[in-house]
Scaffold this motif. Structure first.
Motif, mmCIF file in Angstrom:
data_model
loop_
_atom_site.group_PDB
_atom_site.id
_atom_site.type_symbol
_atom_site.label_atom_id
_atom_site.label_comp_id
_atom_site.label_asym_id
_atom_site.label_seq_id
_atom_site.Cartn_x
_atom_site.Cartn_y
_atom_site.Cartn_z
ATOM 1 N N SER B 149 0.845 -1.188 0.000
ATOM 2 C CA SER B 149 0.000 0.000 0.000
ATOM 3 C C SER B 149 0.878 1.234 0.000
ATOM 4 O O SER B 149 1.994 1.212 0.504
ATOM 5 C CB SER B 149 -0.920 0.005 1.218
ATOM 6 O OG SER B 149 -0.168 -0.082 2.396
ATOM 7 N N ASN B 178 -2.604 -0.525 -3.051
ATOM 8 C CA ASN B 178 -3.713 0.296 -2.563
ATOM 9 C C ASN B 178 -3.258 1.693 -2.184
ATOM 10 O O ASN B 178 -2.250 1.852 -1.490
ATOM 11 C CB ASN B 178 -4.356 -0.361 -1.333
ATOM 12 C CG ASN B 178 -5.109 -1.621 -1.704
ATOM 13 O OD1 ASN B 178 -5.874 -1.635 -2.656
ATOM 14 N ND2 ASN B 178 -4.874 -2.695 -0.951
ATOM 15 N N TRP B 179 -3.999 2.702 -2.608
ATOM 16 C CA TRP B 179 -3.734 4.093 -2.232
ATOM 17 C C TRP B 179 -4.443 4.376 -0.916
ATOM 18 O O TRP B 179 -5.660 4.250 -0.808
ATOM 19 C CB TRP B 179 -4.236 5.041 -3.324
ATOM 20 C CG TRP B 179 -4.200 6.487 -2.936
ATOM 21 C CD1 TRP B 179 -5.231 7.242 -2.458
ATOM 22 C CD2 TRP B 179 -3.068 7.355 -2.993
ATOM 23 N NE1 TRP B 179 -4.808 8.526 -2.212
ATOM 24 C CE2 TRP B 179 -3.476 8.623 -2.534
ATOM 25 C CE3 TRP B 179 -1.735 7.186 -3.380
ATOM 26 C CZ2 TRP B 179 -2.613 9.711 -2.448
ATOM 27 C CZ3 TRP B 179 -0.876 8.279 -3.299
ATOM 28 C CH2 TRP B 179 -1.324 9.523 -2.837
ATOM 29 N N VAL B 180 -3.673 4.760 0.110
ATOM 30 C CA VAL B 180 -4.259 5.047 1.420
ATOM 31 C C VAL B 180 -4.133 6.543 1.702
ATOM 32 O O VAL B 180 -3.037 7.053 1.873
ATOM 33 C CB VAL B 180 -3.564 4.236 2.540
ATOM 34 C CG1 VAL B 180 -4.266 4.461 3.861
ATOM 35 C CG2 VAL B 180 -3.547 2.759 2.185
ATOM 36 N N VAL B 190 4.852 9.553 8.244
ATOM 37 C CA VAL B 190 4.935 8.922 9.569
ATOM 38 C C VAL B 190 4.390 7.491 9.517
ATOM 39 O O VAL B 190 4.979 6.571 10.083
ATOM 40 C CB VAL B 190 4.167 9.768 10.613
ATOM 41 C CG1 VAL B 190 4.053 9.019 11.927
ATOM 42 C CG2 VAL B 190 4.857 11.100 10.822
ATOM 43 N N LEU B 193 6.979 5.416 7.941
ATOM 44 C CA LEU B 193 8.084 5.214 8.887
ATOM 45 C C LEU B 193 7.753 4.103 9.878
ATOM 46 O O LEU B 193 8.620 3.327 10.268
ATOM 47 C CB LEU B 193 8.320 6.500 9.691
ATOM 48 C CG LEU B 193 9.331 7.502 9.191
ATOM 49 C CD1 LEU B 193 9.290 8.744 10.071
ATOM 50 C CD2 LEU B 193 10.724 6.905 9.210
ATOM 51 N N GLY B 194 6.508 4.059 10.315
ATOM 52 C CA GLY B 194 6.089 3.059 11.281
ATOM 53 C C GLY B 194 5.788 1.722 10.641
ATOM 54 O O GLY B 194 5.406 0.779 11.330
ATOM 55 N N HIS B 196 3.336 0.982 8.624
ATOM 56 C CA HIS B 196 1.910 0.688 8.454
ATOM 57 C C HIS B 196 1.526 0.691 6.984
ATOM 58 O O HIS B 196 0.551 0.057 6.595
ATOM 59 C CB HIS B 196 1.078 1.694 9.239
ATOM 60 C CG HIS B 196 1.470 1.746 10.671
ATOM 61 N ND1 HIS B 196 1.136 0.750 11.559
ATOM 62 C CD2 HIS B 196 2.239 2.621 11.361
ATOM 63 C CE1 HIS B 196 1.654 1.029 12.744
ATOM 64 N NE2 HIS B 196 2.335 2.154 12.638
ATOM 65 N N ASN B 197 2.308 1.439 6.195
ATOM 66 C CA ASN B 197 2.174 1.347 4.746
ATOM 67 C C ASN B 197 3.581 1.128 4.205
ATOM 68 O O ASN B 197 4.564 1.390 4.890
ATOM 69 C CB ASN B 197 1.555 2.635 4.177
ATOM 70 C CG ASN B 197 0.150 2.865 4.707
ATOM 71 O OD1 ASN B 197 -0.065 3.697 5.567
ATOM 72 N ND2 ASN B 197 -0.803 2.072 4.226
#
Lengths: 172, 322, 490
Positions: B149, B178-180, B190, B193-194, B196-197
């Protein structure tokens, strides 16, 4: 429930004389059931609006579209309001009577508050505030001229020195 | 309704001394309405510009933050203001997406006075993601459609169009990646960095430090040439995915529709001078922006073509709001 | 680390920096106590004055404003039920009832002492853990934020004092209101019947209306009731011993505040709500929360001040703002030519350490102003109530306007003032509505982002360990309400 669901107690409409006020306060007594029914009925209508509006929104490819959450919250709001109305009607004896003291002043105060922003937009802050603050003060219950002057002075000073000069807020 | 968003609105007066110009314009303090919260890159840049402008024009430039709704809240203010050049606003590519999505405003709702800087788009990943290059990204996406994503700002934003251009050039199918949408590019960085994507589309200023610290890696830049800050990152064309590199994030100044052209030009000439001042030049270099001054006519033309491109891409991929 | 702290002390303990600190605290008090003027607005207003300062003085002043204004928000919350900062709304739950009982002096002293301890504990935690907590901030993605919002909403049962059904109605009403405006994901318009609503209902004006303005209407009703209580400002103890019965709550709330503050976007409101909910649940006197229990004030104030330091952790270690005010601080740093990011500790260690020292040195100043000032502020309760009501109503209007120079915000305050009053008379407390306003967007936008990332597979969303853990907590909280009505402690 008698036909006098809403009764106006007009002992002491003349609360202007400033004597023994707490005894002569006009009170509007409304049964708790009626208050609940009115407010929950209104909230239920808002719920219906969100439900219909939400269902009518075009979704995207995603499972949760723009309308999903509004529709769900709208539906819940309707259901919970209906439940509250149902409970209120069934247990009406237990709901306390809601007392609105000084009801006319209260409504007048609300009207003044609602009118204030448009008036400020139209005529500018200071011209409106000079008139509005003492009038509102009177409605709230300030009866001494000194009190009205003091309240108005405090507000104008705050607006001028704190908001406009110190904080640089360009008041309309 | 975000607590942070509303809480951050603020006003600021830049006091300036200086002699008045011999013209009628400006006739008093200028309101500079920003569509962003205080503290971000656009905000800091606008305040710098305001500082320079107030010295050059000899009037106060009152900076107001009216953030929210991708610029819609600012537009509501700007379109109600008198078209006399005394009220100006900030603008970035996100406005064009907002026009598409809400339908309340169009490019004709305001006058496009001048552009200040350009900022090319970058694709960044975490080193832990194992994605090493653009080709690698495309291969991984095709191997497992929907697993990866990309985080970016909003829907129909400049960043998403840039991404769609890349996806088109790389022959990625809808749904391969997928575009989030996040509420700001910063949030998107951020989230990446984490972990999540997997990918984020961002600008130099937002990722430079993270890249230097080894927390992010630039895998592609949407520009004709490689960027000085990331000499190892290929351009899209170098990696074999040629796209229209004129598509860049821009930052400019808008005025209420109907502002007379001579006022726009007079203002923009001052802007051009301020942008050339040593402090501004240093700021632009430090922030890794590209100087991209355009006057009223050039900027309006640029915007019309960008707007058309936005519409074409949104229509082509069937991604539309209303 | 010790070297860095000592070096920072030499930088901070100079006349100019200390002067900036004291000015910052005083401005912070003022800005914080005015409903509508939040710490972030106060800081943004002051940024132009920092152009000519040294970076250390500028940053110390901005941080002092941040900390002091977060405390000062509790003062009007206690005295007139008008929270000066969103985070202080929870302080009003117990602070205002205490004030009505004539215990405003005690309430103010407790709130400043709890704030002080909260700030101290969290600053120490910040010094020790800033760089470690950064990874905690990054661990929060869409799935985790969604779960955090659910935990927040599950506190509704704990927070509500009256009928749980009515609290739920208030909560759902708030959640519906939040959806007005531009859809956070698709960007399409929802229930926008005026272009002014494109950005949705602004939070701060709505909060001012629900709490402060609705209180003005209550004051109109009771204008004729004579005030026959004696403010106890002079008799209330200033001693830290006042806090002794609540020390467990203070420490727990400080910790909660710090951790919630670290999570970007969570902030002081959520910190104080969570801390209050936990304190109520665990307290032996939980039932009296909301009726003027000092423990409620302590729980709220310790947590919202602790969240200030918490919000600085991701800022200093990653350059990620943990709150709106932290975002303004980034702007202040950028103007000084410093780019906050992962390299700040390496390239400019004097900045984070000066912030630590500034926070610690600022604390006694903040406490002194608060404790000495309490005697003064409590005098507000002696002013005839109609005058207070008139001035509060006017400040509500000015404050909501000043937040973004928009008459529309005044209209929102007025409308929500009426709504808040009417709801109160129907026993729907503003607290659940505010809870929904704070969390609604976090809940929806992040659920949808998480769902897109996970290809619309909800199981994959809740499979994230932190999200799963939080959701379990969210289920346990209401269950414990059902089965554990009587706290075991008594």
């Amino acid at each position: 429930m008698s036909s006098r669901d809403v009764e106006m107690d007009d002992r002491g409409m003349d609360d202007d004389d400033g004597l023994a006020k707490s005894i002569h306060t006009p009170v509007l007594r409304v049964p708790g059931v009626a208050v609940d029914m009115a407010i929950c009925g209104l909230l239920g209508a808002i719920g219906l609006w969100f439900l219909i509006g939400g269902l009518g929104m075009k979704g995207g490819k995603a499972a949760i579209g723009p309308g999903t959450v509004p529709a769900i919250t709208g539906g819940c709001l309707m259901a919970l309001s209906a439940l509250q109305i149902g409970l209120a009607v069934l247990r009406r004896a237990r709901l306390p009577v809601v007392e609105f003291q000084r009801p006319l002043w209260l409504v007048l105060g609300m009207v003044l508050i609602i009118l204030f922003p448009s008036a400020v937009d139209e005529f500018g802050y200071f011209p409106v505030a000079v008139i509005w603050v003492p009038v509102f003060g009177w409605v709230v219950g300030i009866r001494s001229p000194v009190g009205l002057v003091v309240a108005t002075a405090i507000v104008l000073a705050l607006a001028k020195f704190v908001f406009e000069m110190l904080l640089g807020t360009p008041l309309p | 309704m975000k607590a942070a968003k509303t809480a951050a609105a603020a006003i600021l007066v830049v006091f300036a001394a200086g002699s008045a110009l011999a013209q009628n314009y400006p006739s008093g303090d200028i309101r500079y309405i920003l569509h962003v919260k205080p503290g971000g890159a656009t905000d800091v840049m606008a305040r710098r510009l305001a500082d320079g402008l107030s010295k050059a024009l000899g009037v106060n430039i009152v900076v107001e933050n009216r953030d929210g709704g991708s610029g819609a809240r600012q537009m509501a203010q700007l379109t109600r203001a008198k078209p006399d050049g005394q009220t100006i606003g900030s603008v970035t590519a996100s406005h064009l997406g907002m026009f598409q999505q809400t339908g309340t405003y169009t490019v004709d709702s305001v006058a496009w006075a001048c552009n200040l800087v350009l900022d090319p788009y970058l694709l960044v990943v975490r080193p832990e993601s194992g994605i090493t290059s653009l080709q690698d990204l495309v291969a991984k996406a095709k191997a497992a459609p929907g697993k990866l994503s990309i985080a970016g700002f909003g829907e129909a934003s400049g960043g998403q169009i840039a991404w769609l251009m890349f996806a088109d050039a790389a022959k990625l199918a809808d749904g391969d990646i997928n575009w989030v949408p996040y509420s700001s590019v910063g949030d998107a960085v951020v989230a990446t960095l984490g972990g999540h994507n997997d990918i984020a589309i961002a600008y130099t200023g937002l990722v430079k430090q993270q890249v230097q610290a080894g927390k992010l890696k630039v895998i592609g830049v949407m520009a004709d040439n490689r960027l000085a800050n990331f000499p190892d990152a290929q351009t899209f064309a170098e990696a074999g995915y040629p796209v229209d590199t004129s598509w860049q994030q821009f930052r400019g100044v808008i005025m209420p529709a109907g502002t007379p052209m001579n006022i726009q030009e007079s203002f923009c000439n001052t802007v051009e001078q301020v942008m050339k001042s040593p402090e501004m030049v240093k700021y632009i270099t430090d922030s890794d922006l590209e100087p991209g001054y355009m006057g009223p006519e050039a900027f309006t033309k640029f915007i019309k073509s960008q707007d058309k491109e936005t519409k074409d891409w949104m229509a082509k991929l069937g991604v539309t709001g209303n | 680390m010790i070297d860095n702290i000592l070096h920072a002390m030499t930088l901070v303990l100079t006349f100019k920096v200390l002067a900036a600190l004291i000015i910052g605290v005083l401005i912070g008090y003022f800005v914080g106590a005015m409903p509508g003027l939040t710490s972030s607005i106060g800081m943004a207003l002051l940024i132009p004055f920092t152009f000519g300062m040294s970076p250390i003085a500028a940053i110390v002043m901005l941080v002092s404003i941040y900390m002091a204004s977060d405390y000062a928000g509790g003062i009007p919350a206690i005295l007139v039920n008008a929270p000066g900062q969103p985070g202080a709304a929870v302080t009003a739950f117990d602070g205002f009832p205490m004030s009505q009982r004539g215990e405003s002096g005690l309430a103010l002293n407790l709130s400043i002492l709890a704030s002080g301890v909260g700030a101290l504990v969290s600053t120490v935690l910040l010094v020790i853990s800033a760089q470690i907590m950064a990874s905690a901030a990054l661990a929060f993605g869409p799935a985790e934020y969604f779960a955090l919002a659910i935990v927040g909403l599950s506190l509704i049962g704990v927070l509500s004092t009256g009928s749980t059904l009515k609290a739920a109605i208030g909560l759902i009403f708030g959640l519906a209101v939040v959806t007005i405006g531009i859809d956070p994901i698709m960007g399409s318009e929802r229930f926008v019947f005026s272009p002014l609503l494109l950005d949705g209902i602004p939070f701060l004006p709505a909060l001012i209306g629900l709490f402060a303005l609705s209180e003005v209407f209550v004051m109109i009703e009771t204008a004729n009731v004579r005030i026959d209580r004696v403010p106890d400002a002079s008799s209330a103890s200033h001693s830290l011993r006042t806090l002794r019965p609540y020390w467990v709550t203070v420490l727990r709330s400080s910790l909660i505040g710090y951790v919630v503050g670290v999570v970007p976007g969570a902030g002081a409101s959520i910190a104080s709500l969570v801390s209050y909910g936990v304190a109520k649940k665990l307290s032996a006197n939980g039932a009296s929360f909301g009726t003027g229990n000092p423990e409620g004030i302590v729980a709220s104030e310790a947590a919202n001040n602790a969240s200030v330091s918490g919000a600085l952790a991701p800022l200093l270690s990653l350059g990620i703002p943990g709150s709106a005010s932290a975002a303004v601080l980034i702007g202040g740093l950028t103007i000084q030519g410093l780019q906050p990011g992962p390299l700040l500790f390496t390239n400019h260690p004097e900045i984070p350490y000066s912030i630590f020292v500034g926070l610690l040195v600022g604390l006694p100043v903040m406490l002194a102003v608060g404790l000495l000032g309490a005697r003064l502020w409590v005098q507000i309760t002696r002013i005839p109530r109609p005058i207070v009501a008139t001035v509060v109503a006017s400040i509500c209007m000015l404050g909501s306007y000043a937040a973004s120079n928009d008459v529309f915000d005044m209209i929102i305050t007025a409308v929500f003032g009426v709504i808040g009053y009417v709801f109160r008379r129907c026993d729907i407390h503003p607290a659940p509505i505010v809870l929904a306003l704070v969390l609604g967007d976090m809940l929806e936008a992040n659920l949808r982002r998480a769902m897109i990332t996970a290809n619309d597979n909800f199981l994959q969303v809740i499979a994230h360990p932190i999200a799963a853990g939080l959701l379990i907590v969210a289920i346990l909280v209401p269950l414990s309400m059902l089965f554990g009505r009587k706290p075991a402690a008594d």
